[in-house]
Enzyme design. Structure first.
Site, PDB file in Angstrom:
ATOM      1  N   LYS A  13      76.278  22.235 194.130  1.00 58.07           N
ATOM      2  CA  LYS A  13      76.768  21.550 195.325  1.00 58.07           C
ATOM      3  C   LYS A  13      75.916  20.315 195.628  1.00 58.07           C
ATOM      4  O   LYS A  13      74.813  20.157 195.074  1.00 58.07           O
ATOM      5  CB  LYS A  13      76.751  22.543 196.496  1.00 58.07           C
ATOM      6  N   TYR A  53      89.314  26.369 197.178  1.00 60.73           N
ATOM      7  CA  TYR A  53      89.180  27.571 198.007  1.00 60.73           C
ATOM      8  C   TYR A  53      90.534  28.166 198.393  1.00 60.73           C
ATOM      9  O   TYR A  53      90.643  29.383 198.543  1.00 60.73           O
ATOM     10  CB  TYR A  53      88.305  27.297 199.231  1.00 60.73           C
ATOM     11  N   ASN A 155      73.795  26.337 200.173  1.00 60.06           N
ATOM     12  CA  ASN A 155      73.233  27.342 199.272  1.00 60.06           C
ATOM     13  C   ASN A 155      73.307  26.940 197.806  1.00 60.06           C
ATOM     14  O   ASN A 155      73.318  27.775 196.920  1.00 60.06           O
ATOM     15  CB  ASN A 155      73.888  28.707 199.524  1.00 60.06           C
TER      16      ASN A 155
HETATM   17  O1  CDP Z   1      79.651  31.277 197.646  1.00 55.90           O
HETATM   18  P1  CDP Z   1      79.881  32.761 197.848  1.00 55.90           P
HETATM   19  O2  CDP Z   1      80.911  33.336 196.923  1.00 55.90           O
HETATM   20  O3  CDP Z   1      78.568  33.512 197.809  1.00 55.90           O
HETATM   21  O4  CDP Z   1      80.411  32.945 199.361  1.00 55.90           O
HETATM   22  P2  CDP Z   1      81.900  32.862 199.981  1.00 55.90           P
HETATM   23  O5  CDP Z   1      81.996  33.984 200.986  1.00 55.90           O
HETATM   24  O6  CDP Z   1      82.929  32.773 198.924  1.00 55.90           O
HETATM   25  O7  CDP Z   1      81.871  31.504 200.816  1.00 55.90           O
HETATM   26  C1  CDP Z   1      81.968  30.265 200.172  1.00 55.90           C
HETATM   27  C2  CDP Z   1      80.949  29.303 200.756  1.00 55.90           C
HETATM   28  O8  CDP Z   1      81.276  29.034 202.114  1.00 55.90           O
HETATM   29  C3  CDP Z   1      79.517  29.812 200.789  1.00 55.90           C
HETATM   30  O9  CDP Z   1      78.836  29.631 199.558  1.00 55.90           O
HETATM   31  C4  CDP Z   1      78.924  28.981 201.913  1.00 55.90           C
HETATM   32  O10 CDP Z   1      78.525  27.697 201.458  1.00 55.90           O
HETATM   33  C5  CDP Z   1      80.117  28.815 202.864  1.00 55.90           C
HETATM   34  N1  CDP Z   1      80.119  29.771 203.988  1.00 55.90           N
HETATM   35  C6  CDP Z   1      79.614  29.370 205.217  1.00 55.90           C
HETATM   36  O11 CDP Z   1      79.141  28.251 205.344  1.00 55.90           O
HETATM   37  N2  CDP Z   1      79.641  30.211 206.294  1.00 55.90           N
HETATM   38  C7  CDP Z   1      80.154  31.451 206.174  1.00 55.90           C
HETATM   39  N3  CDP Z   1      80.159  32.260 207.233  1.00 55.90           N
HETATM   40  C8  CDP Z   1      80.653  31.884 204.932  1.00 55.90           C
HETATM   41  C9  CDP Z   1      80.627  31.029 203.857  1.00 55.90           C
END
Ligand code: CDP
Ligand code: MG
Length: 200
Positions: A13, A53, A155
């Site tokens: 990212k 997404y 992240n």
């Molecule tokens: O990336 P990962 O699969 O670990 O998490 P996800 O649940 O698929 O969410 C995608 C991305 O959205 C995350 O990597 C975060 O950057 C963001 N996110 C966020 O900012 N706040 C949340 N409550 C959940 C996700």
């Protein structure tokens, strides 16, 4: 031999690029034994991020539910009671985050590639990601800090969550002929049943 060819999408990212972590991050995936099958570096459009997404059925709802649970755990009221609305709010933050600058997009291939990459990457929130993982070692963001700034959790990485997710995500970023098919010598050591050719 199907497992040996599992593929996953990994995206460094914009925060990873800005922090000069491209080499460090690629090193961690490369040394697992997975094979790099495709790589691109560019600034993605908002449309591309949305497509990435929105390609997962149920992602808005499940992400929204997770977000509501996180607010409630803190004793706070979520911005919306409806999970899909909350998911949309997360998506809007993500679009802003991921289209803010250049990203590195890659396809990695090998036995259980999706799971291996997720393990090396670590859990979503850097503050609680395991030590030894990319997110756990290289950054410090938290849900609290992100929420207080109405922004996405920074992240460093996106990695496909399952082989089915990977199959949907890879064609969003790469044309079929951009995925390189080749042999890498270490596959002999990783997968060859006879291990021959080592002894003189
Ligand atoms: O990336 P990962 O699969 O670990 O998490 P996800 O649940 O698929 O969410 C995608 C991305 O959205 C995350 O990597 C975060 O950057 C963001 N996110 C966020 O900012 N706040 C949340 N409550 C959940 C996700
Ligand atoms: Mg995910």
């Amino acid at each position: 031999m199907i497992q040996q060819r599992e593929r996953t999408l990994v995206l460094i990212k914009p925060d990873g690029v800005q922090r000069s972590l491209i080499g460090e991050i690629i090193r961690r995936y490369e040394r697992t034994g997975l094979k790099l099958a495709a790589l691109k570096f560019f600034i993605p459009s908002e449309e591309l991020i949305e497509k990435q997404y929105s390609s997962h059925e149920g992602w808005l709802e499940s992400t929204g539910r997770k977000s509501i649970a996180a607010y409630e755990k803190k004793g706070l009221r979520p911005p919306f009671n409806d999970a899909i609305q909350c998911g949309k709010a997360v998506l809007a933050r993500l679009i802003k985050y991921l289209s803010s600058g250049p990203v590195v997009v890659m396809v990695w291939e090998g036995n259980q590639a999706v799971g291996v990459v997720r393990k090396v990457t670590g859990g979503t929130e850097p503050l609680t990601s395991d030590v030894g993982t990319i997110r756990g070692d290289l950054t410090v963001d938290s849900y609290d800090l992100a929420d207080s700034g109405d922004r996405a959790v920074r992240n460093l990485i996106h990695a496909s969550g399952s082989p089915a997710e990977a199959e949907k995500e890879i064609p969003i970023w790469f044309k079929k002929d951009e995925i390189v098919k080749y042999n890498i010598i270490q596959e002999k050591i990783l997968y060859d049943v006879n291990l021959d050719g080592i002894k003189e």
